[in-house]
Motif scaffolding. Sequence first.
Motif, short mmCIF file in Angstrom:
data_model
loop_
_atom_site.label_atom_id
_atom_site.label_comp_id
_atom_site.label_asym_id
_atom_site.label_seq_id
_atom_site.Cartn_x
_atom_site.Cartn_y
_atom_site.Cartn_z
N LEU A 177 0.84 -1.20 0.00
CA LEU A 177 0.00 0.00 0.00
C LEU A 177 0.87 1.25 0.00
O LEU A 177 1.59 1.51 0.97
N ALA A 178 0.81 2.00 -1.08
CA ALA A 178 1.60 3.23 -1.19
C ALA A 178 1.00 4.09 -2.29
O ALA A 178 0.18 3.62 -3.09
N GLY A 214 4.02 2.11 8.08
CA GLY A 214 3.49 3.09 9.00
C GLY A 214 3.78 4.52 8.58
O GLY A 214 3.30 5.46 9.19
N HIS A 215 4.56 4.67 7.49
CA HIS A 215 4.89 6.01 7.00
C HIS A 215 5.41 5.88 5.57
O HIS A 215 5.65 4.77 5.08
N ALA A 216 5.58 7.02 4.90
CA ALA A 216 6.16 7.00 3.56
C ALA A 216 7.59 6.48 3.63
O ALA A 216 8.36 6.88 4.50
N LEU A 217 7.94 5.59 2.71
CA LEU A 217 9.25 4.95 2.73
C LEU A 217 10.20 5.62 1.74
O LEU A 217 9.76 6.17 0.73
N PRO A 218 11.50 5.60 2.03
CA PRO A 218 12.47 6.19 1.09
C PRO A 218 12.36 5.52 -0.28
O PRO A 218 12.43 4.29 -0.39
N SER A 219 12.16 6.31 -1.32
CA SER A 219 11.94 5.78 -2.66
C SER A 219 13.23 5.71 -3.44
O SER A 219 14.09 6.58 -3.33
#
Length: 282
Positions: free
Chosen positions: A98-99, A226-231
Motif C-alpha cells: 500500500l503506497a 506506517g509512513h512513507a518509505l524512502p523511494s
Amino acid sequence: MKHLHTGKVRDLYSDRDGELLLVASDRVSVYDVVLPTPVPGKGKILNQLSLWWFEQLADVVPNHVISATDVPAAFAGRAIRCRQVDVIQVECIARGYLAGGGWASYRETGLVSGVQLPPGLVEGDRIPAGPIFTPTSKVAPEVGHDEQITFAEVAELTGPELAAKLRDTTLALYNRASAIAEKRGVILADTKFEFGLDAEGELIVADEVCTPDSSRYWRADEWQPGHALPSMDKQYLRDWSSAVEGWDKTAPGPEIPAEVVAELKRRYVAMYEQLTETPWQE
C-alpha cells in the motif's frame, strides 16, 4: 525514418514495415507534465534496465523486443527495435504493498480500484492476500489524467476474456519480478505494465518493464510500514516537485535544481546496479 510520436519520455519511429524504434530520452515527467530540465543518461538507464527485465520475464509472456543493437547509431544504448502491436488502452498496475495512489484510495474508501482490502492497514503494508490488479484508464496528457478503474470496467472496454488475461498476466509478471527483486534486497511495491496484441492476436507486453519510472522500489532493509518509505524511483522527484512553491502541477513545470537531478540519477543507477548485479557504464 519516419517520426511517429513524441511521448512524455519516449519517441517512436518507423523505418521498416511491422517494426518500430522505441527511443528513451532524458526527459522526465511528473503529474503528466514534462519538466524543462533533462536528466543526463536517464534514457539509457531506463532502456538497459527494461531490456534486462524483458529477458528475466520472457517465459511469463512474450514481449515486443526484436533487437537492442539493430538500431541507428544515434540511438545506441537507449533504443529498442520492437514489434508493432495494437496497444490496449488500459494501464495494468499490480500492487503488492500500500503506497501512493493506492494508499490514498484505501485511506478514503477501504478500496483500491474496486478491490476491498481489510481494515487497519497502514502505509507501506504488504497487501495481506497478495498482489492486486488495480488498472487505470489510459488518457493522453492533453486530454486529462489516468483514473483508477475497476476490473469490471476493464471488461467493458476489452471484453471479459481479454480483461481476465490482462489481470492474470499482470499479476504473474509482478509475482516473478517481485521474487527476483527480493532476492537482491529490493522490494517492488507496485509497477505498471502496458500490453498490446500482435497480428495473430497474441498478448504482448510492450513499452517498458519495471523501470524506476514505472515502478515503486524500496530497499528491503529500509522497509518499515506506517509512513512513507524512502523511494528509489521517480517518487523522489514527485515529492520534490510537490513542495515547489506556487506550482499547481500543470505545464509549464519548474526547472529541476542540479542537486535534485544528480540525486535522481544516483537512485536510478543504484537500482540498476542492485537489481542486475552489474556496474553501470555510461
